[in-house]
Write an enzyme that holds these catalytic residues in place. Structure first.
Site, PDB file in Angstrom:
ATOM      1  N   GLU A  14       0.441  -1.151  -0.175  1.00  0.00           N
ATOM      2  CA  GLU A  14      -0.329  -0.164  -0.006  1.00  0.00           C
ATOM      3  C   GLU A  14       1.291   0.781  -0.126  1.00  0.00           C
ATOM      4  O   GLU A  14       0.644   2.511   0.781  1.00  0.00           O
ATOM      5  CB  GLU A  14      -1.091   0.132   1.072  1.00  0.00           C
ATOM      6  CG  GLU A  14      -2.008  -0.866   0.863  1.00  0.00           C
ATOM      7  CD  GLU A  14      -3.559  -0.913   1.743  1.00  0.00           C
ATOM      8  OE1 GLU A  14      -2.674  -0.585   3.446  1.00  0.00           O
ATOM      9  OE2 GLU A  14      -3.931  -1.828   2.396  1.00  0.00           O
ATOM     10  N   GLU A  52      -5.424  -8.736  -0.094  1.00  0.00           N
ATOM     11  CA  GLU A  52      -5.821  -8.057   0.808  1.00  0.00           C
ATOM     12  C   GLU A  52      -7.670  -7.421   0.220  1.00  0.00           C
ATOM     13  O   GLU A  52      -7.616  -6.943  -0.513  1.00  0.00           O
ATOM     14  CB  GLU A  52      -5.280  -6.867   1.107  1.00  0.00           C
ATOM     15  CG  GLU A  52      -4.092  -7.326   2.290  1.00  0.00           C
ATOM     16  CD  GLU A  52      -3.714  -6.175   2.958  1.00  0.00           C
ATOM     17  OE1 GLU A  52      -4.687  -5.134   3.449  1.00  0.00           O
ATOM     18  OE2 GLU A  52      -3.029  -5.395   2.974  1.00  0.00           O
TER      19      GLU A  52
HETATM   20  O1  AHR Z   1      -5.017  -5.798   6.676  1.00  0.00           O
HETATM   21  C1  AHR Z   1      -4.891  -5.081   7.688  1.00  0.00           C
HETATM   22  C2  AHR Z   1      -4.341  -3.861   6.878  1.00  0.00           C
HETATM   23  O2  AHR Z   1      -5.200  -3.404   6.201  1.00  0.00           O
HETATM   24  C3  AHR Z   1      -3.258  -3.650   6.688  1.00  0.00           C
HETATM   25  O3  AHR Z   1      -1.756  -3.990   6.863  1.00  0.00           O
HETATM   26  C4  AHR Z   1      -2.728  -3.388   5.331  1.00  0.00           C
HETATM   27  O4  AHR Z   1      -2.282  -3.154   4.099  1.00  0.00           O
HETATM   28  C5  AHR Z   1      -4.400  -2.597   4.890  1.00  0.00           C
HETATM   29  O5  AHR Z   1      -4.236  -1.244   4.909  1.00  0.00           O
END
Ligand code: AHR
Length: 501
Positions: free
Chosen positions: A172, A291
């Site tokens: 990210e 994610e």
């Molecule tokens: O999964 C939780 C968080 O969400 C992770 O650390 C991050 O990459 C995202 O913002």
């Protein structure tokens, strides 16, 4: 309502890459400590990893697990996590304002991952660190021996290289919250040079270039267009991340969020192909949706911890307790990715244990238990292997507060040719009306209904707990086949798994 579907063995989207049933363990909250690792627990193995949690992960059959973060990775010094335990440092962990004791590190985690039948998807720190450190960790993990870092691994008791195939170039990096956050130009250049160097060390690895942190990021989709112009020739995937929440308490609008996910995927594909055209390239970039989940229940509690109670060891953070409606959206998100099986080749349900997770453990070493979202994920991972077929559906549509033309029924068929089975995953996301679905399956001659499993609950807000599985799947006889035509009843607000063979 009346819904019609045609399932034909010739209408193929693509072979499903099983790695779309991946997940994620970050050094965050109680995911590692008090989650997968708990030496005092009665089921712990000789390395301190819980046996009951391993069994639940095996039940989910997760082929790949992303590690060690997440936001955590952007200030992670991997060297702190290897070598003799008593020499490992206690560190301030800046992303989640916790204390990291490094009792579990990359070697232990890699071993544990193989034990649960998975591969590691490793992320490198491109926040506070850069090319040299990414090269060093890769040399440590994948080089056979006779060099500084491969010999260091051997001296730590790991003679054979870990041979980690998949590597994320940071996490990210478009997010202002990220340690070492970068502009698209900065990230594009750094990721390009890091990728080039890493592929010199091990040309067999696959690399993931950071995409946008969500559809709503102000830099989306320029971020993909600009960064991929740098990384295109050196990487194999671009990442996508997306979380949803029902903050407004509007279930129909919440369940329509998978349409936004679909739009997000389509736009990322378009942007990748735009760069491909610009570069006159023959190569196609695939998507690693590394994610995805529902995440919002714990937001206020988490802010309280980071603001008012920082620097704890394994604090209970991101411990969303999932409702039945969350499980429906998770099912819808799985269907959405399956419909893009030609481009989405990896995905990670974020996360796996205790932190926005399908598997929970009671604080301090009690029982391990299944959240509502465990079930749709388990069904998809178990039966969603083979070829994704085009869902040709006619269904009623409705508008919600922020979505137009929302289909009542979302579904996707998966053909497992080897087993001679077809599984149809279907969600009736209308919370008002049951659906009568007829499915034309005449191309599958002689197929019979094997089972119709449903996840449903009168209370959309129902949750599970350590000794309560209020939301759990059950068998129904709501599907019958006659002359190649299946008639199925899909109850309002339900996740359905219809298996034929
Ligand atoms: O999964 C939780 C968080 O969400 C992770 O650390 C991050 O990459 C995202 O913002």
């Amino acid at each position: 309502s009346k819904v019609k579907m045609v399932v034909d063995k010739e209408f193929r989207i693509a072979e499903i890459d099983e790695r779309i049933y991946g997940s994620f363990i970050e050094h965050l909250g109680r995911a590692v400590y008090d989650g997968i690792y708990s030496p005092e627990h009665e089921t712990a193995d000789e390395h301190g990893f819980r046996g009951d949690v391993k069994d639940l992960i095996r039940e989910l059959n997760v082929p790949i697990i992303r590690y060690p973060g997440g936001n955590f990775v952007s200030s992670f010094n991997w060297e702190d996590s290897v070598g003799p335990l008593n020499e490992r440092p206690r560190r301030l962990e800046l992303a989640w304002k916790s204390i990291e004791e490094n009792k579990v590190g990359l070697n232990e985690f890699t071993k544990w991952t193989r034990d649960v039948g998975s591969d590691v998807m490793m992320a490198v720190n491109l926040g506070t660190r850069g090319i040299a450190d990414a090269c060093n960790i890769l040399e440590y993990c994948n080089h056979k021996g006779n060099t500084k870092y491969s010999d260091l691994r051997i001296s730590h008791g790991y003679k054979e290289p870990h041979n980690i195939k998949t590597w994320c170039l940071g996490n990210e990096m478009d997010g202002p919250w990220q340690l070492g956050h970068k502009t698209m130009e900065e990230y594009g250049r750094l990721a390009e040079e890091t990728a080039r160097a890493m592929k010199l060390i091990d040309p067999t690895i696959e690399l993931v270039s950071c995409g946008s942190s969500s559809l709503t990021m102000p830099t989306f989709p320029d971020w993909e267009a600009v960064t991929l112009q740098h990384t295109y020739d050196h990487v194999d995937y671009v990442s996508m991340h997306q979380y949803y929440g029902n903050q407004k308490g509007d279930t129909e609008d919440f369940l329509a969020c998978s349409d936004d996910m679909d739009e997000f995927i389509r736009t990322v594909i378009a942007t990748c192909d735009y760069v491909k055209a610009k570069k006159r390239s023959k190569k196609e970039i695939k998507i690693s949706f590394d994610e995805w989940n529902v995440w919002y229940h714990s937001n206020a509690a988490d802010n309280d911890i980071t603001e008012n109670h920082p620097w704890q060891i394994a604090p209970p953070m991101l411990e969303d307790i999932y409702t039945f409606e969350d499980a429906l959206l998770v099912g819808l998100m799985l269907i959405t990715m399956l419909k893009h099986a030609d481009r989405v080749k990896m995905a990670c349900l974020a996360q796996l244990v205790n932190v926005i997770a399908p598997i929970m453990t009671e604080a301090g070493g009690g029982a391990a238990w299944k959240q509502t979202i465990f079930y749709p994920f388990m069904h998809a991972s178990k039966y969603g292997r083979g070829t994704a077929l085009l869902p040709v559906i006619s269904t009623p549509k409705f508008d919600t507060a922020t979505h137009a033309n929302v289909t009542a029924v979302e579904a996707v068929p998966v053909y497992n040719e080897e087993k001679g089975e077809v599984t149809i995953f279907a969600v009736n996301r209308s919370i008002k009306e049951d659906a009568e679905m007829t499915i034309d399956m005449r191309s599958f001659e002689g197929y019979q209904v094997l089972e119709h499993t449903v996840l449903e609950c009168d209370d959309l807000q129902a949750v599970n707990g350590p000794f309560n599985q209020k939301v759990a799947p059950k068998e129904t006889s709501q599907s019958v086949i006659d002359g190649g035509i299946v008639t199925s009843k899909l109850n309002k607000a339900s996740w359905n798994v219809i298996r034929l063979g």
